[in-house]
Enzyme design. Sequence first.
Site, mmCIF file in Angstrom:
data_model
loop_
_atom_site.group_PDB
_atom_site.id
_atom_site.type_symbol
_atom_site.label_atom_id
_atom_site.label_comp_id
_atom_site.label_asym_id
_atom_site.label_seq_id
_atom_site.Cartn_x
_atom_site.Cartn_y
_atom_site.Cartn_z
ATOM 1 N N ASP A 324 0.850 -1.175 0.000
ATOM 2 C CA ASP A 324 0.000 0.000 0.000
ATOM 3 C C ASP A 324 0.893 1.235 0.000
ATOM 4 O O ASP A 324 2.070 1.162 0.352
ATOM 5 C CB ASP A 324 -0.891 -0.029 1.252
ATOM 6 C CG ASP A 324 -1.923 1.076 1.246
ATOM 7 O OD1 ASP A 324 -2.421 1.409 0.158
ATOM 8 O OD2 ASP A 324 -2.235 1.607 2.321
ATOM 9 N N ASN A 693 22.179 -38.699 16.690
ATOM 10 C CA ASN A 693 21.276 -37.670 16.176
ATOM 11 C C ASN A 693 21.081 -36.544 17.180
ATOM 12 O O ASN A 693 21.035 -35.368 16.808
ATOM 13 C CB ASN A 693 19.928 -38.282 15.798
ATOM 14 C CG ASN A 693 20.032 -39.159 14.565
ATOM 15 O OD1 ASN A 693 21.052 -39.148 13.863
ATOM 16 N ND2 ASN A 693 18.996 -39.935 14.279
#
Length: 874
Positions: A324, A693
């Site tokens: 805008d 992990n």
Amino acid sequence: MNWYTLTVEEIFDELDGGPDGLDPETAEKRRERVGPNEITGDSGRSPLRIFLAQFERALIWVLLVAAVLSFAIGHVVDAVLIGIILLLNGVFGFVQEYRAEQSLEALRDMASPTVTVRRDGTELEVDATDLVPGDIVLLGQGDVVPADGRLVASENLEVDEAPLTGESVPVEKTTGTVEAETPLAERKNAVYKGTNVTRGRGVAVVVETGMDTEMGEIATALIGAEDPRTPLQRDLDRLGRRLGIGVVALSALIVPLLLIGGKGVVQAGLTAVSLAVAAVPEGLPAVVTLTLALGVRRMADENALVRTLPAVEALGAVDVVCTDKTGTLTEGEMRVQTAWVSDTAVDVGSDDGIGADGDVTDRLDQLFEIGAVCNDATAEEGDPTERALVAAAADHGIDVEARRESRSRRDEVPFSSERKRMATIHDDVVYVKGAPAVVLERSSRVLGPDGPVDLDEKARADIEAQVESFAEDALRVLGFAYKDRSDDGGPEENLVFVGLQGLLDPPRPEVRDAIADTHRAGIEVKMITGDNAATARAIAADIGIESAVLTGQEVEELDDETLRERVEEVDVYARAEPTHKVRILRALQANGAAVAMTGDGVNDAPALKNADVGIAMGIRGTDVAKQASDIVLLDDNYTSIRTAIQRGRTIFDNIWKFVAYLLSANAAEVAIVFLASLFGYLILPAVQLLWINLLTDGLPALALGTDPGGDVMQREPREQATGIIDRDMLGFVGGAGLIATVLLLGLMFYTLDGAASVTPYAMTMVFTGLVVFEFVKLYVVRWTRETPVLTNPWLGVAVAASLLLQLAVLYTPLNEYFGTVPLDIADWGVLGAVLLLGTPALLLVGWLIRRHAAGERAATSPRRASDSPDAKVD
């Protein structure tokens, strides 16, 4: 119904009403039928909804299945560890998004709490929610319009409709009819819920209330809109699905093979679970969430409040910003830009003429005094145009209050849309301001360097040419004149024309550079505004957006296919309404663009909701716009958008690094477990794989998320279809995974030394070798993305901490739970030799990927092949 096309009498007939309003009984029955005059809809996400949303990814479900399988075969520790990871991931995501949601909780009802209404000929105050169609409401300066209405009477009425239309200047309102095709911003006989009366008085008959108003229609569009999935969400979902399919396929292959090979059911089941744990990067969801959370914190410090975590990365992937104008690219307030007095134009924002000695300063002083004294506003309150005139006079050095006291007002002739001028009468002088043509028509002299002179045809032509020149620059032009009361004629006759002032809602000073930066980053900037085409074109050119202008009416007349073609060529849209903005957005998305929509008004909300990333203004933004957005700018500063895009791209770069890092580790783990099982060895049990992990996916991977950005704003936006797992990542995962697999399988056979079954020593060597290999790979993956080596001290801390944890499972009683044994100096020498063999090969893989990535960045994006960003900046 197009109420604005009907006469007042026709509306009264349609609504069974009249100028005296409804009787209370009719009003009450009608309210029971149409409901309260309020905007209803989604009040925001509940805490439970926010928390459950953290578990909607496919990768999370794969982890849940792995946890259940681990528990089912008696590996409770593995199941608990996976469960803890999932819970922490959910909590991290919930805390960040809930905080953002709480910070935006605000009343969205933009109507005034009470309103003056005429019922049965009597004026009374009622709650705005009690209004019904047919009510007669009275409006005055400072009021918020409580419902959509058709004007019955208007006296100098002006309404600020920027929250609804984006129009930066208050709209003059009249009572006549307008044509059916008139756009909302030009319907001068109608007033709309949520807009503000800035001047004058009016009487309106209510025609629509609640969700049937223009604002209500916008709210309805928001309720039906779904938040689009971000590129990162889509990529992680795709990864989760593929990993799930891969785990099932591997298990379906390995279990029969092991059973045929004479292994027991338990051994086959343990191997299948180990493969599942090896294939799934358990830490990935948590690390992604924490990295995004860190980005959210930094962006908050940089005046960008993020409501949903994935929006951070999504912002870095956009290739079009639709913005805008009013309050976003401009300051949101009228300013006097240029002043003109007899043959001399000066830039009010510079030192040329302003404050200089000589006759120009004297005439400017007269010009600014008229603007300040023939005026009802102060610097803080009143009509925006009049406030701008007061500010210009003050900037010129005029003490406005002192001048007003010395020029005490005896009478005034107020401004009206019919008169197009205002006059104030003082003891010895009359001041007049208004439309230049109107003021000029009533002038017989012009103020020259040596005083008033006759206003001949040449002088009139010069003034008219100057007015036209100002108008071409999209300035709102006012003329100023005075008259000694001793002169002949009425108070507004035989005036002395003093000069002109040209006003504009100016661009923010920093916007041009911010747009130039986004253009250089390969991002198109499209300005969509409710202002007229001339204003839109001038502002766009001033901030570096050179483009033809397409109006909302023209957008409406185009079919979808033609609009898709035009949006690639046009970057400036004027007189745009909410439906036009959404159509432009969808046309861009249909062309493959990832679109960020910025805005602050109610009219921006549907586009904010449907955009890939919706960015609302925090100061000027309406609550409706904020609730519809993904990101809220706390300072309304366009430079914060540029900074947020850079932050998003940096976050994507960091996510790419640790996803490549984690997936290459998992690829190596799967390959090692699978190939070793074919020889009858379960070399890495599930608990060790989980530890690897957790160790490598935890602190070191998280430290990657704090890496600073490099040249991210010099790159073209990445293609959405590619996703985060692109060709470069697959190359790194495959290359690094292959190197690790070959080296560690060789290490396995070396340490087994012909043993028929896996020994704790061989298991420990492979286990530890994989861990230390991952730490080396951390630095290689950073080098692959051209991240300077010594720019992240947290990475060194994370690696050191992880190494200490690995040593703890080797040399403390914890080794009993992990099935490991202590290693001596010779064993560490063997592991060092493995690293010496693997590191050059890893660097070769990284170098090849760097070369390929550099070639990709040198190529122009297909969407911009005919639209060079550099051309736009210039």
